[in-house]
Every structure is written in structure tokens, then in C-alpha cells.
Design an enzyme around this catalytic site. Sequence first.
Site, PDB file in Angstrom:
ATOM      1  N   ASP A  21       0.850  -1.259  -0.066  1.00  0.00           N
ATOM      2  CA  ASP A  21       0.001   0.052   0.240  1.00  0.00           C
ATOM      3  C   ASP A  21       0.937   1.195   0.127  1.00  0.00           C
ATOM      4  OD1 ASP A  21      -2.144   1.388  -0.045  1.00  0.00           O
ATOM      5  OD2 ASP A  21      -2.833   1.247   2.197  1.00  0.00           O
ATOM      6  N   ASN A  69     -10.122  -2.935  -6.925  1.00  0.00           N
ATOM      7  CA  ASN A  69      -9.634  -1.939  -7.716  1.00  0.00           C
ATOM      8  C   ASN A  69      -9.958  -1.842  -9.176  1.00  0.00           C
ATOM      9  OD1 ASN A  69      -6.251  -3.455  -6.481  1.00  0.00           O
ATOM     10  ND2 ASN A  69      -7.522  -1.325  -5.700  1.00  0.00           N
TER      11      ASN A  69
END
Length: 247
Positions: A21, A69
Site C-alpha cells: 500500500d 481495484n
Amino acid sequence: MSLIEKIDKNRLPRHVAIIMDGNGRWAKAKGKDRSFGHQEGVVSVRKIMDAVTQLGLKYLTLYTFSTENWNRPEEEVQALMSLLVSAIHRETPDMMKKNVRLTAIGDLSRLREDAYNTLQECIDTTSANTGTTLVLALSYSSRWEITRAARQLAQEVLEQKINPNDITEAMVSDHLTTKNIPDPDLLIRTGGEKRISNFLLWQLSYAEFFFTDVFWPDFREEELYEAILYYQQRERRFGKTSEQLIL
């Protein structure tokens, strides 16, 4: 002195999973486009793979692209797919050199055709390698995976192949995309967030969690060694007492 010298090679985690991340925030902080962060994130993947193979870890799973995503801007999604294709093409020879086996989990049917074909080609090319297994979680989410497993088990009940009362945890595990992959011992999340974001919910039941504020493009070998040292300081009881572990 590198932290690797402090690591007990006899107590390594068998399987490390990483939520990579912070690529976008790292790029934004530098006044760059998000795609620049993803490109630098690939450099971190290469560095961490080198460290993992040097240590001799058996499994490394990278949360590469979640089902959520797909909801990102189309331009970013396509850039990520193109980056995936180029990265796999570029890294396949090195994986062969380092005896790394590639595999993937997730709803791979949703990948762009060239990304899917490139991925499968690398999986086939490295299939006989016996060193570290690199698992890419692509178009993956745990809720999707567990729902899929439930559907498969329900179908087997309808076909009278199994009795509902006979369903065990092992049977559920065998219907997950991680079948034949041991559960992670250590989960690392970069970027400062402290959640697992729909990642390996079933498999992380007894994993140790290591959270760091370091963004993924800045995560390198020493940060990995720090996480492993943290893991080695933990007492792995699996529901037992400390006294039972001594016996």
C-alpha cells in the site's frame, strides 16, 4: 550492520503475505502521477524478492490487484495492466535464474487478455522451479473467494456428492484459490493503514500482523528484515497457553 544478521534462520516464517500500500500517496507527495508510484512499486517487488530468496523463504504472496481495484479510473486500471505485462516479461528470466515459481490467485478471467496470457506463460515457464513460490493475488478478494467456495460446496451437496453435516474446515480450505498453499505466518502492510482490506480473511486466522508507515515504493530489504524480527519475537500459541508450549 544489516538486520539480516540478527535473524534466526531456523525460525523463519514459511509464508509471508504483503499488502503493498501507498504507491499513489508516495507519488502524490513527490508531485508525480499515481502511475509513477506503481512503477517504483515494481522496484520494491524486485528488491523484496531478492531478499526473500536470499533468506530461503518458501512462500511470498503479494496483494497486487483487488476486485475493488476494478472500480478505479479506467486510465489507471489500464496502466496497471500494462505494467503487469511488462514487469512479468522483464522478471521471468530472473525468476528462472533464482529458481522462483510463480502462481496466482483470484478471478483471473477478468484480466485483460494480454495480461492473462503473459501471466500464464510465466506460470508455465517457472512451474518446475523448486525455490520460493511467488503468489500474485490478482483480481482477488476474500469475500469473492469464500462466496465461490460456498457455491461449489452447495453444488456438491445438490449433486449428493457430500452431506452438509460432513463439511469441515479442511473441505472449505480445499475449495479456496489457495489450496495447496500454506496459510501465511506473517502479514505485512505498508503505507500506514491498519486493516486487511478483504485479503486472505480465512487464511490469516493465526498470522502475525506487522504494520508500517513506510510507503511501498520505499519498502526495501531492511524493512522486510524488521518485520521478520518482529515475527520472531512473537509467541505462536495457536490457542494454547505459554506453559503448554514449553512441555
